[in-house]
Design a protein around this motif. Sequence first.
Motif, PDB file in Angstrom:
ATOM      1  N   TYR A  89       0.714  -1.208  -0.045  1.00 51.42           N
ATOM      2  CA  TYR A  89       0.122   0.024   0.092  1.00 51.42           C
ATOM      3  C   TYR A  89       0.838   1.453  -0.070  1.00 51.42           C
ATOM      4  CZ  TYR A  89      -3.673  -3.416   1.005  1.00 51.42           C
ATOM      5  OH  TYR A  89      -4.714  -4.481   0.805  1.00 51.42           O
ATOM      6  N   SER A  90       2.226   1.073  -0.450  1.00 49.20           N
ATOM      7  CA  SER A  90       3.030   2.366  -0.688  1.00 49.20           C
ATOM      8  C   SER A  90       2.451   3.147  -1.796  1.00 49.20           C
ATOM      9  CB  SER A  90       4.345   1.929  -0.803  1.00 49.20           C
ATOM     10  OG  SER A  90       5.112   3.180  -1.374  1.00 49.20           O
ATOM     11  N   ILE A  91       2.403   4.256  -1.505  1.00 45.88           N
ATOM     12  CA  ILE A  91       1.946   5.259  -2.751  1.00 45.88           C
ATOM     13  C   ILE A  91       2.916   5.554  -3.812  1.00 45.88           C
ATOM     14  CG2 ILE A  91       2.625   7.481  -1.806  1.00 45.88           C
ATOM     15  CD1 ILE A  91       0.040   8.698  -2.821  1.00 45.88           C
ATOM     16  N   ARG A  92       4.186   5.137  -3.710  1.00 43.07           N
ATOM     17  CA  ARG A  92       5.399   5.122  -4.522  1.00 43.07           C
ATOM     18  C   ARG A  92       5.164   4.353  -5.742  1.00 43.07           C
ATOM     19  NH1 ARG A  92       6.930  10.218  -3.782  1.00 43.07           N
ATOM     20  NH2 ARG A  92       7.056  10.695  -1.575  1.00 43.07           N
ATOM     21  N   PRO A  93       5.643   4.559  -6.872  1.00 42.27           N
ATOM     22  CA  PRO A  93       5.350   3.763  -8.089  1.00 42.27           C
ATOM     23  C   PRO A  93       6.318   2.596  -7.993  1.00 42.27           C
ATOM     24  CG  PRO A  93       6.270   5.914  -8.702  1.00 42.27           C
ATOM     25  CD  PRO A  93       5.713   6.117  -7.080  1.00 42.27           C
ATOM     26  N   ARG A  94       5.906   1.383  -8.438  1.00 47.61           N
ATOM     27  CA  ARG A  94       6.913   0.254  -8.370  1.00 47.61           C
ATOM     28  C   ARG A  94       6.701  -0.617  -9.502  1.00 47.61           C
ATOM     29  NH1 ARG A  94       4.066  -1.544  -3.975  1.00 47.61           N
ATOM     30  NH2 ARG A  94       5.768  -0.923  -2.509  1.00 47.61           N
ATOM     31  N   SER A  95       7.556  -1.000 -10.355  1.00 44.60           N
ATOM     32  CA  SER A  95       7.512  -1.886 -11.283  1.00 44.60           C
ATOM     33  C   SER A  95       6.469  -3.083 -11.092  1.00 44.60           C
ATOM     34  CB  SER A  95       8.646  -2.743 -11.621  1.00 44.60           C
ATOM     35  OG  SER A  95       9.041  -3.525 -10.714  1.00 44.60           O
ATOM     36  N   ILE A  96       5.783  -3.597 -12.476  1.00 42.40           N
ATOM     37  CA  ILE A  96       4.901  -4.745 -12.330  1.00 42.40           C
ATOM     38  C   ILE A  96       5.498  -5.951 -11.903  1.00 42.40           C
ATOM     39  CG2 ILE A  96       3.739  -6.270 -13.623  1.00 42.40           C
ATOM     40  CD1 ILE A  96       3.007  -4.010 -15.690  1.00 42.40           C
ATOM     41  N   ALA A  97       6.674  -6.490 -11.909  1.00 40.32           N
ATOM     42  CA  ALA A  97       7.594  -7.364 -11.370  1.00 40.32           C
ATOM     43  C   ALA A  97       7.685  -7.408  -9.991  1.00 40.32           C
ATOM     44  CB  ALA A  97       8.943  -7.441 -12.117  1.00 40.32           C
ATOM     45  N   ASP A  98       7.951  -6.189  -9.292  1.00 38.35           N
ATOM     46  CA  ASP A  98       7.969  -5.886  -7.823  1.00 38.35           C
ATOM     47  C   ASP A  98       6.673  -5.815  -7.237  1.00 38.35           C
ATOM     48  OD1 ASP A  98       8.875  -3.304  -5.827  1.00 38.35           O
ATOM     49  OD2 ASP A  98       9.280  -5.038  -5.622  1.00 38.35           O
ATOM     50  N   GLU A  99       5.635  -5.429  -7.999  1.00 36.51           N
ATOM     51  CA  GLU A  99       4.359  -5.517  -7.574  1.00 36.51           C
ATOM     52  C   GLU A  99       3.684  -6.907  -7.307  1.00 36.51           C
ATOM     53  OE1 GLU A  99       0.228  -3.262  -7.018  1.00 36.51           O
ATOM     54  OE2 GLU A  99       2.494  -2.600  -7.058  1.00 36.51           O
ATOM     55  N   PHE A 100       4.088  -7.876  -8.397  1.00 37.26           N
ATOM     56  CA  PHE A 100       3.935  -9.290  -8.320  1.00 37.26           C
ATOM     57  C   PHE A 100       4.553 -10.085  -7.238  1.00 37.26           C
ATOM     58  CE2 PHE A 100       1.931 -13.106 -10.030  1.00 37.26           C
ATOM     59  CZ  PHE A 100       3.040 -14.057 -10.061  1.00 37.26           C
ATOM     60  N   SER A 101       5.868  -9.610  -7.153  1.00 39.32           N
ATOM     61  CA  SER A 101       6.748 -10.375  -6.277  1.00 39.32           C
ATOM     62  C   SER A 101       6.121 -10.072  -4.629  1.00 39.32           C
ATOM     63  CB  SER A 101       8.120  -9.976  -6.256  1.00 39.32           C
ATOM     64  OG  SER A 101       8.347  -8.651  -5.997  1.00 39.32           O
ATOM     65  N   ARG A 102       5.744  -8.847  -4.363  1.00 35.17           N
ATOM     66  CA  ARG A 102       5.121  -8.375  -3.030  1.00 35.17           C
ATOM     67  C   ARG A 102       3.742  -9.168  -2.964  1.00 35.17           C
ATOM     68  NH1 ARG A 102       7.750  -4.009  -0.437  1.00 35.17           N
ATOM     69  NH2 ARG A 102       9.402  -3.216  -1.806  1.00 35.17           N
ATOM     70  N   ILE A 103       2.686  -9.410  -3.969  1.00 38.80           N
ATOM     71  CA  ILE A 103       1.709 -10.070  -3.907  1.00 38.80           C
ATOM     72  C   ILE A 103       1.772 -11.266  -3.216  1.00 38.80           C
ATOM     73  CG2 ILE A 103      -0.394 -10.713  -5.120  1.00 38.80           C
ATOM     74  CD1 ILE A 103      -0.280  -8.310  -6.659  1.00 38.80           C
ATOM     75  N   VAL A 104       2.965 -12.122  -4.191  1.00 31.06           N
ATOM     76  CA  VAL A 104       3.143 -13.476  -3.706  1.00 31.06           C
ATOM     77  C   VAL A 104       3.603 -13.766  -2.384  1.00 31.06           C
ATOM     78  CG1 VAL A 104       4.628 -15.406  -4.413  1.00 31.06           C
ATOM     79  CG2 VAL A 104       3.540 -14.041  -6.307  1.00 31.06           C
ATOM     80  N   LEU A 105       4.623 -12.849  -2.037  1.00 27.23           N
ATOM     81  CA  LEU A 105       5.092 -12.929  -0.706  1.00 27.23           C
ATOM     82  C   LEU A 105       4.051 -12.798   0.304  1.00 27.23           C
ATOM     83  CD1 LEU A 105       7.519 -12.727   1.280  1.00 27.23           C
ATOM     84  CD2 LEU A 105       7.907 -10.515   0.911  1.00 27.23           C
ATOM     85  N   GLY A 106       3.060 -11.601   0.144  1.00 26.31           N
ATOM     86  CA  GLY A 106       2.099 -11.059   1.069  1.00 26.31           C
ATOM     87  C   GLY A 106       1.053 -12.233   1.300  1.00 26.31           C
ATOM     88  N   SER A 107       0.822 -12.995   0.113  1.00 22.17           N
ATOM     89  CA  SER A 107      -0.267 -13.992   0.081  1.00 22.17           C
ATOM     90  C   SER A 107       0.299 -15.274   0.896  1.00 22.17           C
ATOM     91  CB  SER A 107      -0.676 -14.324  -1.260  1.00 22.17           C
ATOM     92  OG  SER A 107      -1.164 -13.312  -1.874  1.00 22.17           O
ATOM     93  N   GLY A 108       1.623 -15.625   0.358  1.00 21.17           N
ATOM     94  CA  GLY A 108       2.126 -16.673   1.321  1.00 21.17           C
ATOM     95  C   GLY A 108       2.308 -16.451   2.643  1.00 21.17           C
ATOM     96  N   ALA A 109       2.792 -15.321   2.979  1.00 20.67           N
ATOM     97  CA  ALA A 109       2.836 -15.057   4.514  1.00 20.67           C
ATOM     98  C   ALA A 109       1.401 -14.829   5.096  1.00 20.67           C
ATOM     99  CB  ALA A 109       3.308 -13.367   4.601  1.00 20.67           C
ATOM    100  N   ALA A 110       0.485 -14.491   4.630  1.00 18.07           N
ATOM    101  CA  ALA A 110      -0.822 -14.348   5.165  1.00 18.07           C
ATOM    102  C   ALA A 110      -1.440 -15.752   5.336  1.00 18.07           C
ATOM    103  CB  ALA A 110      -1.712 -13.424   4.233  1.00 18.07           C
TER     104      ALA A 110
END
Length: 479
Positions: A78-99
Amino acid sequence: MLECASMKRVNLAFAAMLVPLDYLALIAAAVTAYSLRFTSFFTNLKPVNFGLTLDEYLQNVLPIAVIYLIIFAFAGLYSIRPRSIADEFSRIVLGSGAALAAVLALAFFTRELFESRFIILAVLGLTIAFVFVERLSIRALQRGLRTYGVGSMQLAVIGKTKSGNALVAWFNQFPRFGYRPVLHVSHFSHEVTEKILSLKRQDGIDALLLANSDATKDEITSIKAFADINHLTFLYSADLFPGSSLRPLVHTLAGRPLIEVPTTPLDGWGAIYKRCFDIVGALALIVLTLPIQIVVALALFIEQPGSVLFRKLPDGHAALRIGQSGKPFPYFKFRSMVKDAHKHRFDPKFIAAHGNMREGTPLFKLENDPRVTKVGKFIRKYSLDEIPEFYLVLLGYMSLVGPRPHLPEEVASYKPEHRKVLTIKPGITGLAQISGRANLDFDDEVRLDMYYIENWNPWRDLVIILKTPAAVIFRRGAY
């Protein structure tokens, strides 16, 4: 031209949208996983051996989705700073797995074990897919709007160098990335500052981008100071700027590193949190202090019939204070002085007779102010005159915590370095108020306010609010 504030509001709106949309995507993923388990294809492979109905399933899913959102936040989604699609996807995978791991651990310790391994694995895969597609859709919408200038950062590019020309060409070619050059000049000069100020008066500029590797140290410092004074974001090409008190943010645009010097953590989600905190806190304090407000209003009216609020100047104009970005706002508080007291601060005879404890600074203060009434003296002693400021917080002009609101004539006398205190909304209380209140030198007050602006966090706001009653009761430096 689009308003500068509009750019920030649009970006904040998109950031805020992610939370409810992620929640809906999580629910959709969970329901889809449940529905798939009951399709003939999977029931033929293995019959369903649990009796959990969809309603019972949803009763568990709804609170679990909140846990996912919390872990997503820790994963930086939920950072307001722009990020690459690859970085976004990796964080979604990390967050989903951790959750998922956190939910399974919670289920294990509470002995609420779920029997369908298929649904557990399907939820993991579908969560990643649904959230990623949802965020791609939001990204596409945001970039589509930026193509038409909605939510774009309007830039003045300083430096007609190879790097500067390449950046301007890239910005013009790809407006969807959110950067719109409105001015491109070779060097920073007096004529350039006039053009930039003209654009700012029209709300047509958000940031300065320095792309001149031949710029002198004095020129770089001047541009950074100019950006701070005029509340503009400052970006620069790599190794142009010697440093900043805040951690710099690195962007890669047109294959070149750009470094943004932030002015305060009170941006993005910090701003959203602080506004929510202000609304809830102001409402609670208005309700809690309502009996005090009634008593003070009655006492003031009995002592001197008329308006119990100070909200107009002797000439009939509204009383103003200077708020965020140097914009004036209508100000009011409980009246604590005699009628037309404001005019005495500009009366040479009055000042000669009573002096000014803040002489030589933009502020005006008397130790034993003869303009203050008896009731006014009491409510000032315990800062009760400032209770109506809670309503100004609710209206969005002020914050519960921040630099104190100054008069227009005081701000007009500020030195350039003082004006950075206008970066954020003024506050009812602040770091300066709990550190000495009115006894502080003006420069010390500014230094404390600057420290707060550059090092804000939610915990610091809470600490300042908790320390404020003690500062008021023991009257450290009260006016």
